[in-house]
Design an enzyme around this catalytic site. Structure first.
Site, PDB file in Angstrom:
ATOM      1  N   GLU A 265       0.763  -1.172  -0.043  1.00 22.00           N
ATOM      2  CA  GLU A 265       0.068  -0.026  -0.040  1.00 22.00           C
ATOM      3  C   GLU A 265       0.970   1.336  -0.055  1.00 22.00           C
ATOM      4  O   GLU A 265       1.758   1.355   0.942  1.00 22.00           O
ATOM      5  CB  GLU A 265      -0.765   0.024   1.307  1.00 22.00           C
ATOM      6  CG  GLU A 265      -2.270  -0.328   1.356  1.00 22.00           C
ATOM      7  CD  GLU A 265      -2.791  -0.245   2.867  1.00 22.00           C
ATOM      8  OE1 GLU A 265      -3.380   0.939   2.946  1.00 22.00           O
ATOM      9  OE2 GLU A 265      -2.826  -0.948   3.695  1.00 22.00           O
ATOM     10  N   CYS A 299      -2.217   8.760   3.632  1.00 19.91           N
ATOM     11  CA  CYS A 299      -1.826   8.446   2.245  1.00 19.91           C
ATOM     12  C   CYS A 299      -3.169   8.745   1.588  1.00 19.91           C
ATOM     13  O   CYS A 299      -3.221   8.780   0.505  1.00 19.91           O
ATOM     14  CB  CYS A 299      -1.332   6.848   1.789  1.00 19.91           C
ATOM     15  SG  CYS A 299      -2.331   5.841   2.369  1.00 19.91           S
TER      16      CYS A 299
HETATM   17  C1  UN1 Z   1      -2.242   5.351   5.235  1.00 17.79           C
HETATM   18  O1  UN1 Z   1      -2.478   6.483   5.249  1.00 17.79           O
HETATM   19  O2  UN1 Z   1      -1.133   4.903   4.971  1.00 17.79           O
HETATM   20  O3  UN1 Z   1      -8.668   5.441   5.197  1.00 17.79           O
HETATM   21  C2  UN1 Z   1      -3.349   4.580   4.446  1.00 17.79           C
HETATM   22  C3  UN1 Z   1      -7.800   6.201   5.789  1.00 17.79           C
HETATM   23  C4  UN1 Z   1      -6.696   5.258   6.072  1.00 17.79           C
HETATM   24  C5  UN1 Z   1      -5.595   5.257   5.420  1.00 17.79           C
HETATM   25  C6  UN1 Z   1      -4.202   4.323   5.523  1.00 17.79           C
HETATM   26  N1  UN1 Z   1      -6.940   3.985   6.298  1.00 17.79           N
HETATM   27  O4  UN1 Z   1      -7.507   7.413   6.097  1.00 17.79           O
END
Ligand code: UN1
Length: 506
Positions: A265, A299
């Site tokens: 990810e 992210c």
């Molecule tokens: C990350 O920021 O590494 O939906 C991913 C969201 C979180 C994001 C996770 N699950 O804001």
């Protein structure tokens, strides 16, 4: 009031200094202590950690290989019960874990609550998925033959997790790998080893054998690289930058061993598209939450707001007004909206970005830093107006939002420009027109689309999360396809008659 009571418990639980050392049975660790300082006030030492050396990494791999088969043979329901026990313990000790999140990672208290809840959700979700998916059901087939598809662990999984979700993503990766029958070597981001260590200790307490789940802290260039290059590793679960995911992929491919799997990810250049039918109050509220919650260090965060020209001036004015109200400061205070960024490097990158924007873009608003921020790594949330998306050359991981106006005839070009960034993680849409929403959803190459709401905080099991292209390999975390990726599949076909041959071909 509930939150206030919790905040008091959190502050009472901030009993550091904490300490993290490698958790590798049989290894003798003798590295120097590395200090962890509080992002909100760098003069405060939160704790110490010790990195794993080469011998410790080797010992961890040796232990994991030896311990994995017995764990894999443990019924999936028993592994699930252990993970559920871990979830219960974590829930009971929420204040301690929130305290660690605020002190080590600079998370606000509401973010800390969300963090612990998500970790608990991941533990329970993958436990439930293991109960459902790791059963051996007969497949349809001819009489005289029994066919089954059996799932088993791949072997040793390395979990490399990010500092921005130091408990949630860390626990999620580990829970999935363990639920599927793998031994795990966990290497969190260096910035959040204390949280990682305490999560591993809790999982041991819940019943995960110490050789099945080991903690191997260190930097990516030495410890991370040694782990991913080792032929004893069957797969890597990674959340972090796209560049690091590429490096891990190359390392896995270069080994003279079974082809390793990578579940990654990575980053995003996430947009929010608003047309002139959007409700301005709702839009500004959601843009603000999407861009500045967690100091923009998600992210999933919105980086670019594309607003149709008819409502642009109004929306930009409201955004500037709302940003002036943001409280930036101590994440331990309930009044704080935006805390510090994770470290000096992160702040430098954002300062550099702000410099680049000067002259190239129009500053819409800059939030005020609150009192007591001078010794922390704070970056004042900012919004700029740009002419085009090509002015952004990289993901700016922090509270930085960019606004671009578009004309009614340009919708497809806007979507194409977003696709052309190469990333494909989250996309927000604010519109009251069904056809417009459908057109954007169909054309955009992204993993998660959020309509008329904010675009962060995917809920485990409800909104499976993950991107496409430069944003990750999939499968989505918190979704039904994640767990099987950690497993091997074995098809077993048994002739139940006395005759030879192949009943399927009769
Ligand atoms: C990350 O920021 O590494 O939906 C991913 C969201 C979180 C994001 C996770 N699950 O804001």
């Amino acid at each position: 009031d509930q939150l206030r009571a919790l905040a008091e418990q959190v502050n009472a639980a901030a009993t550091g200094p904490w300490r993290a050392t490698p958790l590798v049975p049989g290894a003798s660790v003798s590295g120097p202590d590395i200090a962890v300082t509080n992002p909100a006030d760098r003069r405060q030492t939160v704790g110490q950690w010790q990195a794993a050396d080469g011998a410790t990494v080797d010992r961890a791999l040796h232990n994991a290989v030896a311990a994995q088969p017995a764990w894999d043979r443990t019924p999936a329901a028993s592994r699930a019960a252990i993970l559920e026990h871990a979830a219960d313990l974590m829930e009971q000790r929420m204040p301690q874990y929130i305290a660690l999140c605020t002190r080590e990672a600079g998370k606000t208290i509401p973010d800390g609550v969300a963090e612990v809840r998500e970790a608990v959700d991941f533990l329970r979700y993958y436990a439930g998925q293991a109960r459902q998916q790791f059963t051996v059901d007969a497949l349809p087939g001819p009489t005289g033959e029994s066919n089954t598809l059996q799932l088993a662990g791949r072997g040793v999984f390395v979990c490399i997790s990010p500092w921005n979700f130091p408990l949630a993503i860390f626990s999620g990766q580990i829970a999935a790998a363990l639920a599927a029958g793998n031994a795990v070597i966990a290497k969190p981001a260096e910035q959040t080893n204390l949280i990682g260590y305490h999560a591993i200790k809790l999982m041991h307490e819940a019943g995960v054998p110490e050789a099945v789940l080991q903690f191997v802290p260190g930097d990516g260039a030495t410890v991370g690289a040694a782990l991913t290059a080792d032929p004893r590793v069957a797969g890597v679960a990674f959340t972090g930058s796209t560049d690091t995911a590429r490096a891990i992929n190359r390392a896995l491919a270069a080994r003279d061993a079974a082809i390793g799997v990578l579940i990654a990810e990575t980053g995003g250049q996430n947009a929010l598209i608003a047309d002139s039918s959007a409700l301005p109050e709702q839009l500004v509220k959601d843009a603000l939450a999407s861009a500045f919650t967690s100091a923009g260090q998600r992210c999933s965060a919105a980086r670019v707001l594309f607003v149709q020209e008819d409502i642009a001036d109004k929306v930009i004015g409201m955004l500037a007004g709302a940003m002036a109200e943001l409280t930036v400061g101590d994440p331990g205070l309930l009044s704080t909206d935006v805390g510090p960024v994770i470290d000096t490097d992160a702040k430098c990158l954002l300062d550099e970005h702000a410099q680049r924007m000067q002259g190239a873009a129009r500053l819409i608003a800059e939030a005020q830093l609150g009192p007591g921020t001078e010794h922390g790594t704070f970056f004042a949330p900012r919004a700029w107006e740009l002419q085009s998306l090509s002015q952004l050359t990289r993901e700016n991981f922090g509270p930085a939002l960019h606004v671009i106006r578009w004309k009614a005839t340009e919708l497809d070009q806007v979507i194409d420009a977003i696709n052309d960034t190469g990333y494909g993680l989250t996309l927000g849409i604010h519109s009251r027109i069904d056809e417009t929403i459908e057109r954007i959803v169909a054309r955009a190459n992204v993993g998660n689309v959020y309509v008329n709401r904010n675009q962060i905080g995917a809920v485990v099991g409800v909104q499976p999360f993950g991107g496409q292209k430069l944003s990750g390999t999939g499968p989505k975390a918190g979704g039904p396809h994640y767990l099987p990726r950690f497993a091997t599949e074995k098809t077993v076909s048994i002739n139940t008659t006395a005759a030879g041959g192949n009943a399927s071909l009769l």
